[in-house]
Design a protein around this motif. Structure first.
Motif, PDB file in Angstrom:
ATOM      1  N   LEU A   1       0.855  -1.179   0.000  1.00 16.03           N
ATOM      2  CA  LEU A   1       0.000   0.000   0.000  1.00 16.03           C
ATOM      3  C   LEU A   1       0.889   1.226   0.000  1.00 16.03           C
ATOM      4  O   LEU A   1       1.766   1.353   0.852  1.00 16.03           O
ATOM      5  CB  LEU A   1      -0.901   0.020   1.247  1.00 16.03           C
TER       6      LEU A   1
ATOM      7  N   PRO B   1       0.633  -4.317   5.678  1.00 15.51           N
ATOM      8  CA  PRO B   1      -0.028  -4.502   6.958  1.00 15.51           C
ATOM      9  C   PRO B   1       0.651  -5.584   7.779  1.00 15.51           C
ATOM     10  O   PRO B   1       0.890  -6.674   7.302  1.00 15.51           O
ATOM     11  CB  PRO B   1      -1.451  -4.920   6.555  1.00 15.51           C
TER      12      PRO B   1
ATOM     13  N   PHE C   1     -10.898  -6.466  -0.061  1.00 18.55           N
ATOM     14  CA  PHE C   1     -10.143  -5.241   0.169  1.00 18.55           C
ATOM     15  C   PHE C   1     -10.605  -4.564   1.451  1.00 18.55           C
ATOM     16  O   PHE C   1      -9.795  -4.127   2.277  1.00 18.55           O
ATOM     17  CB  PHE C   1     -10.306  -4.307  -1.030  1.00 18.55           C
TER      18      PHE C   1
ATOM     19  N   ARG D   1      -9.519  -6.746   4.570  1.00 12.70           N
ATOM     20  CA  ARG D   1      -8.103  -6.697   4.881  1.00 12.70           C
ATOM     21  C   ARG D   1      -7.679  -5.316   5.383  1.00 12.70           C
ATOM     22  O   ARG D   1      -6.840  -5.200   6.277  1.00 12.70           O
ATOM     23  CB  ARG D   1      -7.287  -7.068   3.635  1.00 12.70           C
ATOM     24  N   THR D   2      -8.248  -4.265   4.803  1.00 12.40           N
ATOM     25  CA  THR D   2      -7.883  -2.923   5.241  1.00 12.40           C
ATOM     26  C   THR D   2      -8.351  -2.672   6.667  1.00 12.40           C
ATOM     27  O   THR D   2      -7.618  -2.103   7.489  1.00 12.40           O
ATOM     28  CB  THR D   2      -8.480  -1.869   4.290  1.00 12.40           C
ATOM     29  N   GLU D   3      -9.558  -3.100   6.984  1.00 16.16           N
ATOM     30  CA  GLU D   3     -10.074  -2.932   8.340  1.00 16.16           C
ATOM     31  C   GLU D   3      -9.254  -3.756   9.337  1.00 16.16           C
ATOM     32  O   GLU D   3      -8.946  -3.295  10.440  1.00 16.16           O
ATOM     33  CB  GLU D   3     -11.553  -3.334   8.399  1.00 16.16           C
TER      34      GLU D   3
ATOM     35  N   SER E   1      -6.124  -4.619   9.034  1.00 21.21           N
ATOM     36  CA  SER E   1      -4.835  -3.959   9.182  1.00 21.21           C
ATOM     37  C   SER E   1      -4.950  -2.744  10.094  1.00 21.21           C
ATOM     38  O   SER E   1      -4.100  -2.519  10.962  1.00 21.21           O
ATOM     39  CB  SER E   1      -4.316  -3.532   7.806  1.00 21.21           C
ATOM     40  N   TYR E   2      -5.996  -1.968   9.899  1.00 21.89           N
ATOM     41  CA  TYR E   2      -6.214  -0.774  10.721  1.00 21.89           C
ATOM     42  C   TYR E   2      -6.337  -1.164  12.195  1.00 21.89           C
ATOM     43  O   TYR E   2      -5.673  -0.598  13.069  1.00 21.89           O
ATOM     44  CB  TYR E   2      -7.468  -0.053  10.249  1.00 21.89           C
TER      45      TYR E   2
ATOM     46  N   THR F   1      -1.710   4.530   8.701  1.00 17.12           N
ATOM     47  CA  THR F   1      -2.724   3.503   8.498  1.00 17.12           C
ATOM     48  C   THR F   1      -4.119   4.121   8.521  1.00 17.12           C
ATOM     49  O   THR F   1      -4.990   3.761   7.725  1.00 17.12           O
ATOM     50  CB  THR F   1      -2.613   2.409   9.577  1.00 17.12           C
TER      51      THR F   1
ATOM     52  N   ARG G   1      -6.871   4.274   5.422  1.00 16.26           N
ATOM     53  CA  ARG G   1      -8.238   3.771   5.603  1.00 16.26           C
ATOM     54  C   ARG G   1      -9.269   4.836   5.257  1.00 16.26           C
ATOM     55  O   ARG G   1     -10.298   4.550   4.613  1.00 16.26           O
ATOM     56  CB  ARG G   1      -8.408   3.310   7.053  1.00 16.26           C
TER      57      ARG G   1
ATOM     58  N   TYR H   1     -10.477   5.245   1.568  1.00 14.16           N
ATOM     59  CA  TYR H   1     -11.354   4.252   0.962  1.00 14.16           C
ATOM     60  C   TYR H   1     -12.664   4.044   1.716  1.00 14.16           C
ATOM     61  O   TYR H   1     -13.621   3.532   1.146  1.00 14.16           O
ATOM     62  CB  TYR H   1     -10.599   2.919   0.823  1.00 14.16           C
TER      63      TYR H   1
ATOM     64  N   TYR I   1     -15.448   1.495   0.620  1.00 17.91           N
ATOM     65  CA  TYR I   1     -14.686   0.547  -0.189  1.00 17.91           C
ATOM     66  C   TYR I   1     -15.389   0.134  -1.485  1.00 17.91           C
ATOM     67  O   TYR I   1     -15.089  -0.901  -2.064  1.00 17.91           O
ATOM     68  CB  TYR I   1     -14.347  -0.705   0.626  1.00 17.91           C
TER      69      TYR I   1
END
Length: 348
Positions: free
Chosen positions: A12, A24, A94, A97-99, A101-102, A119, A123, A126, A134
């Motif tokens: 990212l 992440p 997507f 995984r982003t949530e 990672s956050y 981070t 987030r 998106y 997202y």
């Protein structure tokens, strides 16, 4: 045949003045490359919660066949296979995984404030910024495309060429970035994963020869044949593949000393019609000139000469939709010790 998953991770990249490359994970380390003062961060380990592994799989000669040792093909010239690329991921994955990672980063007391801020900024783009939630309401209309780095090539400058933030691509549209996964990009990635079994050239006399005695060299067709690797990607509605094949075409002999003569004079032994190179020595050929071989003109003394045998491979590929073509030739070389002795004369 071996099937392996690509050792590569989602990358990212933010577009702020301070470039942040985020993988992440649980730990971030400051990285500098290319003489730039920009800070780059990526995780120090694989984490199932936030890390997205590449979905590209490879099968075929990825481990050098049945041999105990192997070597990758080295491209001729300055071309190298991509060290980073872009591949699709569904809106649902997507977001998940982003949530993840956050949550993993911001809830970890060991994470520095800059990592948490970066981070969170990512987030926000998106979830509540440029994009909304997202694009989950458009999940059937397209996919996110994300940058991926080859874990084995992070020290190469090309690993940082994919600097675009994750971007949305409608179904049927072609991503307008270099190294977006296509059959040809898959073929180039497969090129980098071809492993050839280590093969020593057969010599006669073997290992120890005499000064001014022609030494025959050959490679048997059974040990010297085409190898291929297939790269496949089946994710987010995209199902493509490519097979990259390496075909041996010549052998170059380098004696390891200038006091030697090669056969032919160029040292390049072409492949025969049956797929072999050179010709095995047989009784009665001692006075003949070998089609592929060496004649040493000086003794190696108490040591040995390092004979280098380099095979040139012609690389081609075929892929989904009838695509195909050629890639740069590759080489594969190995050295072996040769002892050269003086011919002993008897005085009467």
């Amino acid at each position: 045949m071996h099937a392996v998953t690509s050792r590569a991770k989602w990358l990212l990249v933010s577009g702020t003045a301070t470039t942040l490359a985020l993988l992440p994970g649980t730990a971030f380390a400051d990285r500098h490359h290319g003489g730039s003062s920009q800070g780059n961060y990526h995780s120090s380990g694989k984490q199932a919660g936030g890390s997205i592994e590449s979905r590209i799989t490879f099968s075929g000669s990825t481990r050098g066949g049945s041999g105990s040792s192997s070597q990758a093909v080295t491209p001729v010239g300055d071309w190298t296979p991509p060290a980073c690329w872009y591949e699709p991921i569904s809106a649902r994955d997507f977001a998940k995984r982003t949530e993840a990672s956050y949550d993993e980063v911001v809830n970890n007391p060991a994470q520095p404030d800059y990592a948490k801020a970066a981070t969170g900024q990512f987030r926000d783009i998106y979830k509540d910024g440029k994009y909304k939630n997202y694009n989950l309401d458009k999940k059937d209309e397209g996919n996110w495309w994300v940058a991926v780095q080859d874990d084995n090539r992070l020290d190469e400058p090309g690993a940082w060429d994919c600097s675009e933030l994750p971007f949305w691509v409608e179904n049927g549209d072609t991503p307008k970035v270099k190294n977006a996964v296509t059959p040809q990009v898959l073929a180039e990635l497969a090129y980098n994963r071809i492993q050839l079994p280590t093969t020593e050239v057969t010599l006669a006399p073997a290992n120890t020869t005499k000064v001014n005695l022609p030494t025959w060299a050959w490679l048997d067709k059974a040990k010297f044949k085409d190898v291929s690797v297939t790269a496949s990607l089946n994710v987010a509605g995209l199902n493509i593949q490519a097979t990259t094949t390496a075909m041996p075409v010549s052998l170059k002999l380098e004696p390891g000393t200038s006091d030697a003569q090669t056969y032919p004079a160029s040292g390049e032994c072409a492949i025969n019609a049956d797929g072999s190179i050179g010709e095995p020595y047989a009784k009665g050929k001692a006075d003949q000139t070998p089609p592929c071989g060496i004649k040493y003109l000086r003794s190696s003394g108490d040591g040995t000469y390092k004979l280098k045998a380099t095979v040139t491979w012609q690389i081609s590929w075929t892929g989904s939709g009838g695509a195909g073509g050629d890639l740069p030739d590759g080489t594969f070389g190995a050295t072996q010790d040769v002892t050269v002795q003086e011919v002993q004369a008897v005085n009467r």
